[in-house]
Scaffold this active site. Structure first.
Site, short mmCIF file in Angstrom:
data_model
loop_
_atom_site.label_atom_id
_atom_site.label_comp_id
_atom_site.label_asym_id
_atom_site.label_seq_id
_atom_site.Cartn_x
_atom_site.Cartn_y
_atom_site.Cartn_z
NE ARG A 129 61.55 60.94 40.05
CZ ARG A 129 62.48 61.37 40.89
NH1 ARG A 129 63.72 60.96 40.75
NH2 ARG A 129 62.17 62.20 41.85
CE LYS A 151 46.37 47.88 28.79
NZ LYS A 151 44.95 47.56 28.58
CD GLU A 193 42.28 37.32 29.52
OE1 GLU A 193 41.79 37.78 28.48
OE2 GLU A 193 42.29 37.95 30.61
CE LYS A 230 48.51 41.97 25.73
NZ LYS A 230 48.39 41.79 27.15
CD GLU A 240 43.43 49.90 26.22
OE1 GLU A 240 44.24 49.14 26.77
OE2 GLU A 240 42.27 50.05 26.60
NE ARG A 245 47.73 46.79 25.57
CZ ARG A 245 48.88 46.74 26.19
NH1 ARG A 245 49.86 47.56 25.80
NH2 ARG A 245 49.11 45.90 27.17
CG ASN A 249 40.01 46.46 27.28
OD1 ASN A 249 40.83 45.85 27.95
ND2 ASN A 249 40.18 47.73 26.91
CG HIS A 252 38.78 42.13 29.91
ND1 HIS A 252 38.62 41.11 29.01
CD2 HIS A 252 39.93 41.86 30.58
CE1 HIS A 252 39.65 40.26 29.11
NE2 HIS A 252 40.45 40.69 30.06
CG HIS A 256 38.16 44.13 34.67
ND1 HIS A 256 38.85 45.06 33.91
CD2 HIS A 256 38.96 43.04 34.71
CE1 HIS A 256 40.00 44.53 33.52
NE2 HIS A 256 40.09 43.32 33.99
CG HIS A 269 41.60 38.10 35.34
ND1 HIS A 269 41.05 39.35 35.47
CD2 HIS A 269 42.03 38.00 34.06
CE1 HIS A 269 41.15 40.00 34.32
NE2 HIS A 269 41.74 39.20 33.45
P1 NAD Z 1 47.64 34.40 39.56
O1 NAD Z 1 48.90 35.09 39.32
O2 NAD Z 1 46.91 34.69 40.82
O3 NAD Z 1 47.87 32.84 39.47
C1 NAD Z 1 46.80 31.96 39.72
C2 NAD Z 1 47.14 30.96 40.83
O4 NAD Z 1 48.05 30.00 40.30
C3 NAD Z 1 47.84 31.56 42.05
O5 NAD Z 1 47.37 30.91 43.19
C4 NAD Z 1 49.31 31.21 41.83
O6 NAD Z 1 50.01 31.10 43.03
C5 NAD Z 1 49.18 29.88 41.15
N1 NAD Z 1 50.30 29.54 40.27
C6 NAD Z 1 50.88 30.34 39.35
N2 NAD Z 1 51.75 29.63 38.62
C7 NAD Z 1 51.72 28.37 39.09
C8 NAD Z 1 52.37 27.16 38.71
N3 NAD Z 1 53.19 27.12 37.65
N4 NAD Z 1 52.11 26.04 39.41
C9 NAD Z 1 51.22 26.07 40.44
N5 NAD Z 1 50.54 27.16 40.83
C10 NAD Z 1 50.79 28.29 40.15
O7 NAD Z 1 46.58 34.67 38.40
P2 NAD Z 1 46.65 34.68 36.81
O8 NAD Z 1 45.39 34.10 36.39
O9 NAD Z 1 47.92 34.16 36.28
O10 NAD Z 1 46.63 36.23 36.49
C11 NAD Z 1 45.50 37.01 36.80
C12 NAD Z 1 45.92 38.45 36.93
O11 NAD Z 1 46.45 38.90 35.69
C13 NAD Z 1 44.77 39.38 37.26
O12 NAD Z 1 45.17 40.26 38.28
C14 NAD Z 1 44.55 40.16 35.99
O13 NAD Z 1 44.03 41.44 36.20
C15 NAD Z 1 45.94 40.19 35.42
N6 NAD Z 1 46.01 40.42 33.97
C16 NAD Z 1 46.86 41.37 33.54
C17 NAD Z 1 46.98 41.62 32.19
C18 NAD Z 1 47.98 42.62 31.71
O14 NAD Z 1 48.00 42.90 30.51
N7 NAD Z 1 48.83 43.15 32.55
C19 NAD Z 1 46.23 40.88 31.27
C20 NAD Z 1 45.38 39.89 31.75
C21 NAD Z 1 45.27 39.67 33.12
N1 GLY Z 2 45.07 42.54 28.66
C1 GLY Z 2 44.75 43.78 28.06
C2 GLY Z 2 45.94 44.47 27.47
O1 GLY Z 2 47.06 44.06 27.61
O2 GLY Z 2 45.77 45.48 26.85
#
Ligand code: NAD
Ligand code: GLY
Length: 366
Positions: A129, A151, A193, A230, A240, A245, A249, A252, A256, A269
């Site tokens: 939990r 998130k 972003e 942010k 949100e 917030r 988007n 997005h 998405h 992404h």
């Molecule tokens: P990711 O985590 O897949 O990383 C991209 C690639 O880079 C992967 O292959 C990873 O292994 C590699 N990598 C990461 N760090 C590295 C480093 N320092 N050196 C070498 N390789 C490295 O993708 P991302 O673009 O970081 O994140 C995308 C995700 O984030 C999506 O799922 C998206 O929905 C999510 N997201 C979430 C929020 C939120 O608020 N929670 C906001 C924006 C995006």
């Molecule tokens: N990336 C969208 C949010 O954090 O609200």
């Protein structure tokens, strides 16, 4: 001898009892254990969740730092890529946390990009939990966006981020040195972003972004500036609910849908968001007050980072619309679509209808 690294003031995310610091700078992984101890002095056992690319590069430094601070870390590695952000991988991670003997006094360290932050955060949110977690983002995208704001979640095959919850980290360490090992494509996607942040909140940041594209400028300062944007938005509207917030988007809704339609992992992404940003900027010029010149400025900045701005004909408009309708931004058939009045000035528009989205998708094919 290299010059000593100057410390950068951390960003404070002020959320009352859920407040935390985001450390940003260079050479920060070594001191992770010490910092975690300040926040979680009585917790010992932890899971360090990472992926198959990041683990071999940085896990040992993180594990060593945690051990020196008296913690007992257990490393859990999932395959790199968006397809690990799934219910089945969260089940594997949670199972391994049980086998490693983690209990309610344990914590999680999410070491990696946004996929690991979202997956690791989600596992921390639901394990017994809810236990605390620390974000150690290692991509541009995760440092400027996903590691801050709480998130967490995973995808369903049908649509992105369909399962999840809000669970704020207790601390974030954004070590900009880790970005040195990012492949070019992953580096570039993070700028989608950053360009989004400039478009919705800080038009004066366009020049700082251009400087980085030109190979000059201060990367640590740019990342810190984005974390502050942010953080301010999350502080104003943590869950949100009041529309602030939701501005994050921008780009997005269609982004998405394109990401899911491509099949997770085909388009990164940020690449899908780049397409969504162009579509939303075009709509802002059609039905809001964005000038054609400002629209072009955003699109040309996306191109500077080799981000896609044209939708391939492989994508079917009706299929994209079907996926978009499942998005959390569609409520009772209405769309909460973010538009720009001008760079730096975004708002949630209630007048966007499906026909507009279809037009924007057709425009994206040109
Ligand atoms: P990711 O985590 O897949 O990383 C991209 C690639 O880079 C992967 O292959 C990873 O292994 C590699 N990598 C990461 N760090 C590295 C480093 N320092 N050196 C070498 N390789 C490295 O993708 P991302 O673009 O970081 O994140 C995308 C995700 O984030 C999506 O799922 C998206 O929905 C999510 N997201 C979430 C929020 C939120 O608020 N929670 C906001 C924006 C995006
Ligand atoms: N990336 C969208 C949010 O954090 O609200």
């Amino acid at each position: 001898m290299p010059p000593p690294v100057q410390p950068v003031r951390p960003v404070f995310v002020n959320l009352g009892p859920r407040s935390y610091l985001v450390q940003v700078g260079r050479d920060l992984l070594k001191t992770l254990g010490e910092e975690v101890n300040k926040k979680l002095p009585d917790r010992v056992k932890c899971a360090v969740v990472t992926d198959s690319n990041v683990g071999p590069l940085y896990a040992e430094t993180v594990l060593e730092s945690l051990r020196s601070a008296g913690k007992e870390p257990h490393l859990i590695t999932v395959p790199a890529g968006e397809s690990s952000k799934s219910l089945s991988w969260s089940e594997s991670v949670l199972g391994e946390m049980v086998r490693a003997g983690l209990d309610r006094k344990s914590f999680v360290v999410a070491l990696g990009g946004g996929v690991i932050g979202d997956l690791g955060g989600f596992c921390a949110a639901v394990y017994q939990r809810g236990i605390p977690y620390v974000q150690v983002p290692t991509t541009v995208l995760s440092q400027v966006d996903s590691s801050v704001g709480g998130k967490t979640g995973v995808n369903l095959p049908a649509a992105k981020n369909m399962v999840g919850c809000f669970h704020q980290p207790v601390h974030v360490v954004a070590d900009v040195d880790t970005l040195d090992s990012l492949p070019k494509r992953e580096w570039n996607e993070g700028f989608a972003e950053i360009i989004k942040h400039a478009a919705i909140r800080d038009a004066s940041m366009f020049d700082a972004i251009k400087n980085i594209a030109d190979g000059k400028g201060d990367l640590v300062a740019l990342i810190r500036r984005n974390i502050s944007i942010k953080a301010a938005i999350v502080e104003a509207d943590e869950f949100e609910t009041i529309g602030t917030r939701a501005l994050l988007n921008f780009g997005h809704t269609l982004g998405h849908a394109i990401e899911a339609a491509a099949g997770y992992g085909k388009l990164l992404h940020g690449e899908a968001i780049s397409l969504g940003l162009r579509a939303a900027s075009w709509l802002s010029a059609q039905i809001s007050d964005l000038t054609a010149e400002d629209h072009d400025k955003i699109v040309s900045l996306l191109k500077r980072f080799d981000l896609p701005v044209r939708l391939s004909d492989d994508f079917d408009t009706e299929e994209l619309m079907r996926i978009a309708r499942m998005d959390k931004k569609f409520e009772n058939g209405k769309i909460r679509f973010v538009l720009l009045r001008k760079p730096g000035d975004a708002y949630v528009c209630k007048d966007v209808i499906e026909g507009h989205l279809k037009q924007a998708l057709e425009e994206l094919r040109k």
